[in-house]
Design an enzyme around this catalytic site. Sequence first.
Site, PDB file in Angstrom:
ATOM      1  N   ARG A  47       0.867  -1.177   0.000  1.00 52.87           N
ATOM      2  CA  ARG A  47       0.000   0.000   0.000  1.00 52.87           C
ATOM      3  C   ARG A  47       0.899   1.220   0.000  1.00 52.87           C
ATOM      4  O   ARG A  47       2.107   1.114   0.113  1.00 52.87           O
ATOM      5  CB  ARG A  47      -1.039  -0.020   1.135  1.00 52.87           C
ATOM      6  CG  ARG A  47      -0.718  -0.746   2.399  1.00 52.87           C
ATOM      7  CD  ARG A  47       0.405  -0.103   3.189  1.00 52.87           C
ATOM      8  NE  ARG A  47       0.172   1.326   3.360  1.00 52.87           N
ATOM      9  CZ  ARG A  47       1.099   2.218   3.598  1.00 52.87           C
ATOM     10  NH1 ARG A  47       2.375   1.871   3.690  1.00 52.87           N
ATOM     11  NH2 ARG A  47       0.810   3.493   3.754  1.00 52.87           N
ATOM     12  N   GLY A  48       0.256   2.401  -0.126  1.00 50.69           N
ATOM     13  CA  GLY A  48       1.045   3.622  -0.287  1.00 50.69           C
ATOM     14  C   GLY A  48       1.163   3.883  -1.783  1.00 50.69           C
ATOM     15  O   GLY A  48       1.531   2.962  -2.548  1.00 50.69           O
ATOM     16  N   ALA A  49       0.833   5.115  -2.188  1.00 52.80           N
ATOM     17  CA  ALA A  49       0.669   5.399  -3.620  1.00 52.80           C
ATOM     18  C   ALA A  49       1.871   4.977  -4.497  1.00 52.80           C
ATOM     19  O   ALA A  49       1.690   4.249  -5.482  1.00 52.80           O
ATOM     20  CB  ALA A  49       0.341   6.879  -3.806  1.00 52.80           C
ATOM     21  N   ARG A  90      -7.212  -0.460  -7.086  1.00 52.02           N
ATOM     22  CA  ARG A  90      -7.531   0.571  -6.071  1.00 52.02           C
ATOM     23  C   ARG A  90      -7.809   1.887  -6.807  1.00 52.02           C
ATOM     24  O   ARG A  90      -7.105   2.196  -7.781  1.00 52.02           O
ATOM     25  CB  ARG A  90      -6.390   0.743  -5.056  1.00 52.02           C
ATOM     26  CG  ARG A  90      -6.333  -0.409  -4.053  1.00 52.02           C
ATOM     27  CD  ARG A  90      -5.448  -0.087  -2.871  1.00 52.02           C
ATOM     28  NE  ARG A  90      -6.131   0.704  -1.866  1.00 52.02           N
ATOM     29  CZ  ARG A  90      -5.507   1.248  -0.813  1.00 52.02           C
ATOM     30  NH1 ARG A  90      -4.206   1.088  -0.649  1.00 52.02           N
ATOM     31  NH2 ARG A  90      -6.180   1.951   0.088  1.00 52.02           N
ATOM     32  N   GLN A 197      -2.135   2.325   9.903  1.00 52.63           N
ATOM     33  CA  GLN A 197      -0.852   2.431   9.204  1.00 52.63           C
ATOM     34  C   GLN A 197       0.187   3.184  10.034  1.00 52.63           C
ATOM     35  O   GLN A 197       1.384   2.940   9.919  1.00 52.63           O
ATOM     36  CB  GLN A 197      -1.031   3.151   7.853  1.00 52.63           C
ATOM     37  CG  GLN A 197      -1.731   2.330   6.789  1.00 52.63           C
ATOM     38  CD  GLN A 197      -3.221   2.588   6.763  1.00 52.63           C
ATOM     39  OE1 GLN A 197      -3.826   2.948   7.762  1.00 52.63           O
ATOM     40  NE2 GLN A 197      -3.833   2.391   5.613  1.00 52.63           N
ATOM     41  N   ASP A 238      -2.034  10.711  -2.121  1.00 52.04           N
ATOM     42  CA  ASP A 238      -2.438   9.678  -3.092  1.00 52.04           C
ATOM     43  C   ASP A 238      -2.760  10.292  -4.436  1.00 52.04           C
ATOM     44  O   ASP A 238      -2.634   9.643  -5.480  1.00 52.04           O
ATOM     45  CB  ASP A 238      -3.636   8.898  -2.573  1.00 52.04           C
ATOM     46  CG  ASP A 238      -3.172   7.917  -1.517  1.00 52.04           C
ATOM     47  OD1 ASP A 238      -2.984   8.329  -0.363  1.00 52.04           O
ATOM     48  OD2 ASP A 238      -2.929   6.753  -1.881  1.00 52.04           O
ATOM     49  N   ASN A 248      -5.479  12.249   0.575  1.00 51.20           N
ATOM     50  CA  ASN A 248      -4.569  11.391   1.341  1.00 51.20           C
ATOM     51  C   ASN A 248      -5.407  10.626   2.372  1.00 51.20           C
ATOM     52  O   ASN A 248      -6.632  10.780   2.431  1.00 51.20           O
ATOM     53  CB  ASN A 248      -3.473  12.237   2.013  1.00 51.20           C
ATOM     54  CG  ASN A 248      -2.358  11.377   2.585  1.00 51.20           C
ATOM     55  OD1 ASN A 248      -1.833  10.482   1.915  1.00 51.20           O
ATOM     56  ND2 ASN A 248      -1.984  11.609   3.832  1.00 51.20           N
ATOM     57  N   LYS A 249      -4.740   9.818   3.143  1.00 52.65           N
ATOM     58  CA  LYS A 249      -5.419   8.929   4.106  1.00 52.65           C
ATOM     59  C   LYS A 249      -6.449   9.665   4.955  1.00 52.65           C
ATOM     60  O   LYS A 249      -6.220  10.787   5.383  1.00 52.65           O
ATOM     61  CB  LYS A 249      -4.334   8.284   4.998  1.00 52.65           C
ATOM     62  CG  LYS A 249      -4.811   7.326   6.043  1.00 52.65           C
ATOM     63  CD  LYS A 249      -5.728   6.251   5.526  1.00 52.65           C
ATOM     64  CE  LYS A 249      -5.126   5.435   4.393  1.00 52.65           C
ATOM     65  NZ  LYS A 249      -6.152   4.617   3.681  1.00 52.65           N
TER      66      LYS A 249
HETATM   67  O1  MRU Z   1      -4.527   3.005   2.173  1.00 53.09           O
HETATM   68  P1  MRU Z   1      -3.055   3.251   2.049  1.00 53.09           P
HETATM   69  O2  MRU Z   1      -2.284   2.693   3.181  1.00 53.09           O
HETATM   70  O3  MRU Z   1      -2.544   2.841   0.695  1.00 53.09           O
HETATM   71  O4  MRU Z   1      -2.926   4.833   2.118  1.00 53.09           O
HETATM   72  C1  MRU Z   1      -1.634   5.388   2.048  1.00 53.09           C
HETATM   73  C2  MRU Z   1      -1.610   6.856   2.184  1.00 53.09           C
HETATM   74  O5  MRU Z   1      -2.618   7.509   2.316  1.00 53.09           O
HETATM   75  C3  MRU Z   1      -0.273   7.512   2.050  1.00 53.09           C
HETATM   76  O6  MRU Z   1      -0.197   8.637   2.864  1.00 53.09           O
HETATM   77  C4  MRU Z   1      -0.054   7.935   0.587  1.00 53.09           C
HETATM   78  O7  MRU Z   1      -0.291   6.868  -0.275  1.00 53.09           O
HETATM   79  C5  MRU Z   1       1.309   8.467   0.353  1.00 53.09           C
HETATM   80  S1  MRU Z   1       2.531   7.224   0.451  1.00 53.09           S
HETATM   81  C6  MRU Z   1       4.023   7.908   0.076  1.00 53.09           C
END
Ligand code: MRU
Length: 347
Positions: A47-49, A90, A197, A238, A248-249
């Site tokens: 996970r994470g963009a 996603r 996270q 994201d 973002n999250k």
């Molecule tokens: O649902 P996730 O864990 O994929 O969400 C991740 C985030 O929101 C991060 O902050 C974002 O992707 C940036 S990662 C460098």
Amino acid sequence: MPAFHTLRWTDNSLELLDQRWLPDRCEYLRCDSAVTAAQAIRDLVVRGAPAIGCAAAYGIALEARKLRGTARDQFDREMEAAFELLAGSRPTAVNLVWALKQLRRTLEGCSGKSSADCAAQLLAAAHQITADDLQINRALGTHGATLLPSSACVMTHCNAGALATAGHGTALGVIRSAIEHGKHIEVIANETRPFLQGARLTAWELQQDGIPVTLIADSAAGHLMNTRQIDAVIVGADRVAANGDVANKIGTYMMAVLAKRHDIPFYVACPLSTIDLGTPNGGLIPIEERTVDEVAGYRDRRWAPQNIHMANPVFDVTPADLVSALITEKGIVRSPDRTKLQALLAG
Ligand code: MRU
């Protein structure tokens, strides 16, 4: 470098550090096709963009490898299905779409070549995207480090670290780079309900590196901003819309509002591939909804009553006017807006 690999190419397959089990277990999950890579993205194994983008690129490379012995027309047909499958894994992180576009361009450049040659070039492109991501994070980290005082307390939300990228991280990359430049940085990590996270990943990742970190419940953020010195909030993204709005999250918007109230700079660290000029504003960014089981409890423990109505939007949008600066590999964009983002991507 941290002692783990978020993703690695081994024995002609993709190994993903299975983030669902951190910090309890450090296990790798092996993917050998677009189907298994897409499933791993959907299930938050990775996970994470930026990391999602790299994993999707490898998903294409894996499928191409599987099909390398087939005739080109069959290869093209089945690759099309793989692109579609991965694109739907996603919805919010635009890096996924961006990485797939790079791979599609590589494939388009392979006309007249054998399936085996295409497969080799697609794998090379996936390796390149992953190697570039690490360099990009180092570059944005160096830019971002200049924003922090020599001794700073930084709050972060979710995990925008090495675990969310090919390495170094974006928000945590800024912190790592500042430390490499001799600054004393202490981190406040928000736990990041409901998938945790912050508690499971950011706290673990920083602990691995010996970076001082204090884990808090998300609901403690306002109190801390009000009662102690927080020098900056730094988060990842994201997707950044053309007008500078940031997805973002979930919970990020809340942190940005609180930061504004307390006069704390709110920084967003992300690669250029997270900026989506095709989405005019944040209201048009697709916000992923995940299973409400994540809200009802965690893993096999449920605390919510049965038959209760629940909702689980997992991202939110922070309006551009709450963002003090965007930190990218090309430099810092203060008070981002449409004109500045267009210039950044054109230059
Ligand atoms: O649902 P996730 O864990 O994929 O969400 C991740 C985030 O929101 C991060 O902050 C974002 O992707 C940036 S990662 C460098």
